[in-house]
Motif scaffolding. Structure first.
Motif, PDB file in Angstrom:
ATOM      1  N   LEU A 106     -11.040   5.732   0.771  1.00  0.00           N
ATOM      2  CA  LEU A 106     -10.595   6.098   2.113  1.00  0.00           C
ATOM      3  C   LEU A 106     -10.350   4.858   2.975  1.00  0.00           C
ATOM      4  CD1 LEU A 106     -12.798   9.230   2.836  1.00  0.00           C
ATOM      5  CD2 LEU A 106     -10.341   9.150   2.344  1.00  0.00           C
ATOM      6  N   GLY A 107     -11.195   3.844   2.836  1.00  0.00           N
ATOM      7  CA  GLY A 107     -10.980   2.592   3.559  1.00  0.00           C
ATOM      8  C   GLY A 107      -9.686   1.921   3.149  1.00  0.00           C
ATOM      9  N   ALA A 108      -9.415   1.907   1.852  1.00  0.00           N
ATOM     10  CA  ALA A 108      -8.163   1.319   1.359  1.00  0.00           C
ATOM     11  C   ALA A 108      -6.960   2.117   1.848  1.00  0.00           C
ATOM     12  CB  ALA A 108      -8.181   1.265  -0.168  1.00  0.00           C
ATOM     13  N   PHE A 109      -7.089   3.420   1.861  1.00  0.00           N
ATOM     14  CA  PHE A 109      -6.007   4.276   2.336  1.00  0.00           C
ATOM     15  C   PHE A 109      -5.684   3.989   3.800  1.00  0.00           C
ATOM     16  CE2 PHE A 109      -4.881   8.207   4.577  1.00  0.00           C
ATOM     17  CZ  PHE A 109      -3.656   8.473   3.985  1.00  0.00           C
ATOM     18  N   VAL A 110      -6.720   3.917   4.621  1.00  0.00           N
ATOM     19  CA  VAL A 110      -6.511   3.642   6.050  1.00  0.00           C
ATOM     20  C   VAL A 110      -5.870   2.267   6.240  1.00  0.00           C
ATOM     21  CG1 VAL A 110      -7.715   3.221   8.239  1.00  0.00           C
ATOM     22  CG2 VAL A 110      -8.310   5.201   6.837  1.00  0.00           C
ATOM     23  N   ALA A 111      -6.341   1.274   5.485  1.00  0.00           N
ATOM     24  CA  ALA A 111      -5.758  -0.076   5.598  1.00  0.00           C
ATOM     25  C   ALA A 111      -4.296  -0.075   5.168  1.00  0.00           C
ATOM     26  CB  ALA A 111      -6.555  -1.062   4.742  1.00  0.00           C
ATOM     27  N   GLN A 112      -3.982   0.630   4.081  1.00  0.00           N
ATOM     28  CA  GLN A 112      -2.598   0.663   3.600  1.00  0.00           C
ATOM     29  C   GLN A 112      -1.670   1.325   4.611  1.00  0.00           C
ATOM     30  OE1 GLN A 112      -0.934  -0.479   0.918  1.00  0.00           O
ATOM     31  NE2 GLN A 112      -2.731  -1.437   0.034  1.00  0.00           N
ATOM     32  N   VAL A 113      -2.097   2.420   5.183  1.00  0.00           N
ATOM     33  CA  VAL A 113      -1.227   3.182   6.078  1.00  0.00           C
ATOM     34  C   VAL A 113      -1.123   2.539   7.453  1.00  0.00           C
ATOM     35  CG1 VAL A 113      -0.955   5.416   7.224  1.00  0.00           C
ATOM     36  CG2 VAL A 113      -1.583   5.329   4.818  1.00  0.00           C
ATOM     37  N   THR A 114      -2.227   2.046   7.994  1.00  0.00           N
ATOM     38  CA  THR A 114      -2.201   1.559   9.372  1.00  0.00           C
ATOM     39  C   THR A 114      -1.827   0.087   9.504  1.00  0.00           C
ATOM     40  OG1 THR A 114      -4.566   1.092   9.325  1.00  0.00           O
ATOM     41  CG2 THR A 114      -3.899   3.253  10.143  1.00  0.00           C
ATOM     42  N   VAL A 115      -2.354  -0.768   8.640  1.00  0.00           N
ATOM     43  CA  VAL A 115      -2.132  -2.208   8.793  1.00  0.00           C
ATOM     44  C   VAL A 115      -0.996  -2.697   7.899  1.00  0.00           C
ATOM     45  CG1 VAL A 115      -3.185  -4.498   8.611  1.00  0.00           C
ATOM     46  CG2 VAL A 115      -4.542  -2.569   9.421  1.00  0.00           C
ATOM     47  N   ILE A 116      -1.062  -2.361   6.637  1.00  0.00           N
ATOM     48  CA  ILE A 116      -0.085  -2.879   5.679  1.00  0.00           C
ATOM     49  C   ILE A 116       1.215  -2.082   5.740  1.00  0.00           C
ATOM     50  CG2 ILE A 116       0.328  -3.331   3.215  1.00  0.00           C
ATOM     51  CD1 ILE A 116      -2.730  -3.790   3.005  1.00  0.00           C
TER      52      ILE A 116
ATOM     53  N   ASN B 249       2.184   0.556   3.837  1.00  0.00           N
ATOM     54  CA  ASN B 249       2.702   0.979   2.548  1.00  0.00           C
ATOM     55  C   ASN B 249       2.279   2.417   2.291  1.00  0.00           C
ATOM     56  OD1 ASN B 249       3.619   1.223  -0.039  1.00  0.00           O
ATOM     57  ND2 ASN B 249       2.803  -0.729  -0.716  1.00  0.00           N
ATOM     58  N   VAL B 250       3.196   3.353   2.564  1.00  0.00           N
ATOM     59  CA  VAL B 250       2.862   4.773   2.497  1.00  0.00           C
ATOM     60  C   VAL B 250       2.865   5.295   1.061  1.00  0.00           C
ATOM     61  CG1 VAL B 250       3.477   7.039   3.413  1.00  0.00           C
ATOM     62  CG2 VAL B 250       3.882   5.014   4.774  1.00  0.00           C
ATOM     63  N   ILE B 251       3.540   4.635   0.129  1.00  0.00           N
ATOM     64  CA  ILE B 251       3.600   5.105  -1.254  1.00  0.00           C
ATOM     65  C   ILE B 251       2.220   5.156  -1.893  1.00  0.00           C
ATOM     66  CG2 ILE B 251       3.996   2.869  -2.367  1.00  0.00           C
ATOM     67  CD1 ILE B 251       5.769   6.113  -3.300  1.00  0.00           C
ATOM     68  N   HIS B 252       1.295   4.352  -1.386  1.00  0.00           N
ATOM     69  CA  HIS B 252      -0.052   4.327  -1.951  1.00  0.00           C
ATOM     70  C   HIS B 252      -0.828   5.618  -1.694  1.00  0.00           C
ATOM     71  CE1 HIS B 252       0.653   0.007  -2.410  1.00  0.00           C
ATOM     72  NE2 HIS B 252      -0.223   0.118  -3.385  1.00  0.00           N
ATOM     73  N   ILE B 253      -0.303   6.486  -0.840  1.00  0.00           N
ATOM     74  CA  ILE B 253      -0.968   7.772  -0.601  1.00  0.00           C
ATOM     75  C   ILE B 253      -1.171   8.499  -1.925  1.00  0.00           C
ATOM     76  CG2 ILE B 253      -0.654  10.058   0.417  1.00  0.00           C
ATOM     77  CD1 ILE B 253       0.795   8.649   2.743  1.00  0.00           C
ATOM     78  N   PHE B 254      -0.153   8.478  -2.776  1.00  0.00           N
ATOM     79  CA  PHE B 254      -0.237   9.185  -4.056  1.00  0.00           C
ATOM     80  C   PHE B 254      -1.232   8.517  -4.998  1.00  0.00           C
ATOM     81  CE2 PHE B 254       3.997   9.998  -2.292  1.00  0.00           C
ATOM     82  CZ  PHE B 254       3.875  11.371  -2.114  1.00  0.00           C
ATOM     83  N   VAL B 255      -1.307   7.209  -4.956  1.00  0.00           N
ATOM     84  CA  VAL B 255      -2.280   6.490  -5.788  1.00  0.00           C
ATOM     85  C   VAL B 255      -3.695   6.870  -5.361  1.00  0.00           C
ATOM     86  CG1 VAL B 255      -3.161   4.205  -6.407  1.00  0.00           C
ATOM     87  CG2 VAL B 255      -0.696   4.582  -6.208  1.00  0.00           C
ATOM     88  N   TYR B 256      -3.945   6.882  -4.057  1.00  0.00           N
ATOM     89  CA  TYR B 256      -5.281   7.197  -3.577  1.00  0.00           C
ATOM     90  C   TYR B 256      -5.644   8.649  -3.829  1.00  0.00           C
ATOM     91  CZ  TYR B 256      -5.116   2.565  -1.734  1.00  0.00           C
ATOM     92  OH  TYR B 256      -4.997   1.206  -1.633  1.00  0.00           O
ATOM     93  N   LEU B 257      -4.674   9.538  -3.747  1.00  0.00           N
ATOM     94  CA  LEU B 257      -4.951  10.931  -4.111  1.00  0.00           C
ATOM     95  C   LEU B 257      -5.321  11.025  -5.588  1.00  0.00           C
ATOM     96  CD1 LEU B 257      -2.244  12.975  -2.185  1.00  0.00           C
ATOM     97  CD2 LEU B 257      -4.712  12.989  -1.826  1.00  0.00           C
TER      98      LEU B 257
END
Length: 119
Positions: free
Chosen positions: A77-87, A89-97
């Motif tokens: 969840l921390g990585a997801f928040v960092a990817q979406v808000t700071v970095i 990169n929305v494609i990582h949503i599927f990786v985190y799921l």
């Protein structure tokens, strides 16, 4: 879920966190750049790798697997928040799921097994 399948899922989930941890500890420049963009420099990948390895080991120990999976979920969840808000990169949503679904399954199985233990 039969016991053998539970161990297979537990092992796969542990590997899903241990392998990226190894690349972080090896000093992969991509990880360093990504953590640097978060303001965490070179210590960030090592700290997260330590947490990922701890979570992987805990997930493999049946009596501690719930704790390991909860740690995995927190890391993801921390990585997801960092990817979406700071970095951004929305494609990582599927990786985190893809990481969270097996982790939740493992947590569910661990809770079932713990409920069967005598108190």
């Amino acid at each position: 879920m039969p016991q053998t399948l539970a161990w297979v899922v537990r092992g796969i989930v542990a590997l899903m966190f241990a392998v990226p941890a190894g690349t972080k500890l090896a000093g992969d420049p991509n990880w360093i750049a990504e953590f640097d963009s978060l303001g965490l420099g070179t210590w960030g990948p090592r700290a997260v790798a330590g947490l990922e390895i701890a979570a992987s080991v805990l997930a493999l120990v049946p009596s501690l697997s719930s704790m390991g999976v909860l740690l995995m979920i927190a890391i993801t969840l921390g990585a997801f928040v960092a990817q979406v808000t700071v970095i951004g990169n929305v494609i990582h949503i599927f990786v985190y799921l893809g990481l969270l679904v097996p982790a939740f399954l493992l947590l569910w199985r661990a809770r079932q097994l713990q409920q069967r233990l005598p108190r």
